[in-house]
Write an enzyme that holds these catalytic residues in place. Structure first.
Site, PDB file in Angstrom:
ATOM      1  N   LEU A  94       0.860  -1.181   0.000  1.00 37.99           N
ATOM      2  CA  LEU A  94       0.000   0.000   0.000  1.00 37.99           C
ATOM      3  C   LEU A  94       0.895   1.230   0.000  1.00 37.99           C
ATOM      4  CD1 LEU A  94      -2.995  -0.352   2.513  1.00 37.99           C
ATOM      5  CD2 LEU A  94      -3.117   0.050   0.061  1.00 37.99           C
ATOM      6  N   ASP A  95       0.639   2.169  -0.910  1.00 43.24           N
ATOM      7  CA  ASP A  95       1.406   3.410  -0.952  1.00 43.24           C
ATOM      8  C   ASP A  95       1.292   4.146   0.376  1.00 43.24           C
ATOM      9  OD1 ASP A  95       1.990   2.880  -3.588  1.00 43.24           O
ATOM     10  OD2 ASP A  95       0.396   4.158  -4.388  1.00 43.24           O
ATOM     11  N   PRO A  96       2.311   4.938   0.743  1.00 42.41           N
ATOM     12  CA  PRO A  96       2.218   5.739   1.975  1.00 42.41           C
ATOM     13  C   PRO A  96       0.983   6.633   2.010  1.00 42.41           C
ATOM     14  CG  PRO A  96       4.478   5.709   1.199  1.00 42.41           C
ATOM     15  CD  PRO A  96       3.661   5.030   0.140  1.00 42.41           C
TER      16      PRO A  96
END
Length: 304
Positions: free
Chosen positions: A42-44
């Site tokens: 999951l992207d930041p």
């Protein structure tokens, strides 16, 4: 220590940082060295369900990566950024704003098998290097189109919804997608289809394979576990990641054969993946039946 911690990943935390937080809290809770891995980056800037596997459950991370996922996401119309999200420089603008009716009509063309071009800022490797590293270095990154499947795509129900003819600055959608789908690319392409540009201003994963938000814990709860809080509802059993496929109960003799890597025949069962368990109901292997021949896909080494 075998099983799953399902983290409701907060904004700004990377997936690798989340894994490090789990390792740190397991050590603080007295579990020593435990093998840890995650089931889908999951992207930041994204939040939500991040399955983190412990011990023998890490053997299922590849299966989790292949699982379908569900996201809530907001498209902000009128501005496209280099990363197709809230970060990055503005690369295109438009004064066009769609109506709710136009959005709903456009969604049909993005449901089912589609082709999409991943964002330049992605973890896809090009000649051995991550695309986002090349993009950040200022190189022109040519991303190839790939086939993905959008199983369902709809406007998130709110009360009240805007009028069907009102111009929208943004819209929140829910998408159920196959592995490899980039929501940022989906948002970009929906905006293009509406005659404008856009970027993702909010992205939340609400389901990953069999895991959903209602079974996820906060980072605060994870940290409390590391500081001595009860383990209850923190660590799920390994079979929690297998609930979407049937279980197969084996006799002691059959269980030994599977654990020794032998092939079984003559078991009445449907073709496909199953998870085999012994007389103590412990998972012993992920198995596949093809035409009456049962073979081990991944074995689990669980001890009481």
């Amino acid at each position: 220590m075998h099983g799953w911690i399902i983290l409701d990943k907060p904004l700004g935390l990377g997936s690798t940082q989340a894994v490090a937080a789990v390792k740190r809290n397991l050590r603080s809770a007295g579990f020593g060295k435990v093998k840890v891995g995650h089931g889908g980056t999951l992207d930041p800037l994204a939040t939500g369900v991040l399955p983190i596997a412990l011990g023998e459950a890490t053997k299922l991370c590849g299966r989790m990566l292949d699982a379908s996922k569900t996201y809530d996401f907001t498209i902000c119309f009128g501005t496209e950024t280099s990363g197709l999200d809230a970060e990055g420089e503005v690369v295109a603008t438009s004064d066009v704003r769609p109506t709710l009716e136009q959005v709903q009509q456009a969604l049909a063309q993005f449901t089912g098998p589609i082709e999409q071009i991943p964002p330049a800022y992605s973890a896809i490797k090009i000649d051995g290097k991550r695309a986002y590293d090349l993009a950040r270095a200022g190189e022109v990154v040519e991303m190839k189109s790939r086939g993905v499947t959008i199983y369902a795509l709809s406007v998130q129900q709110r009360d009240p919804l805007p009028r069907s003819d009102a111009l929208l600055g943004s819209i929140t959608l829910t998408a159920d997608v196959s592995k490899g789908t980039y929501i940022r690319s989906l948002a970009r392409d929906i905006a293009y289809a509406l005659g404008t540009v856009g970027h993702v201003s909010m992205l939340r994963r609400v389901r990953a394979g069999p895991f959903a938000l209602n079974g996820a814990i906060s980072l605060d709860k994870l940290n409390a576990f590391g500081q001595g809080a009860a383990q209850e509802d923190i660590i799920l059993p390994i079979e929690a990641g297998l609930v979407d496929i049937p279980a197969l109960d084996l006799s002691p003799e059959q269980a030994r054969a599977i654990q020794q890597g032998r092939v079984l025949t003559g078991i009445a069962m449907k073709d496909g993946l199953h998870w085999a368990r012994d007389a103590d109901l412990r998972p012993i292997a992920l198995v596949e039946n093809i035409g009456g021949v049962l073979k081990t896909v991944r074995g689990f080494n669980l001890t009481l």
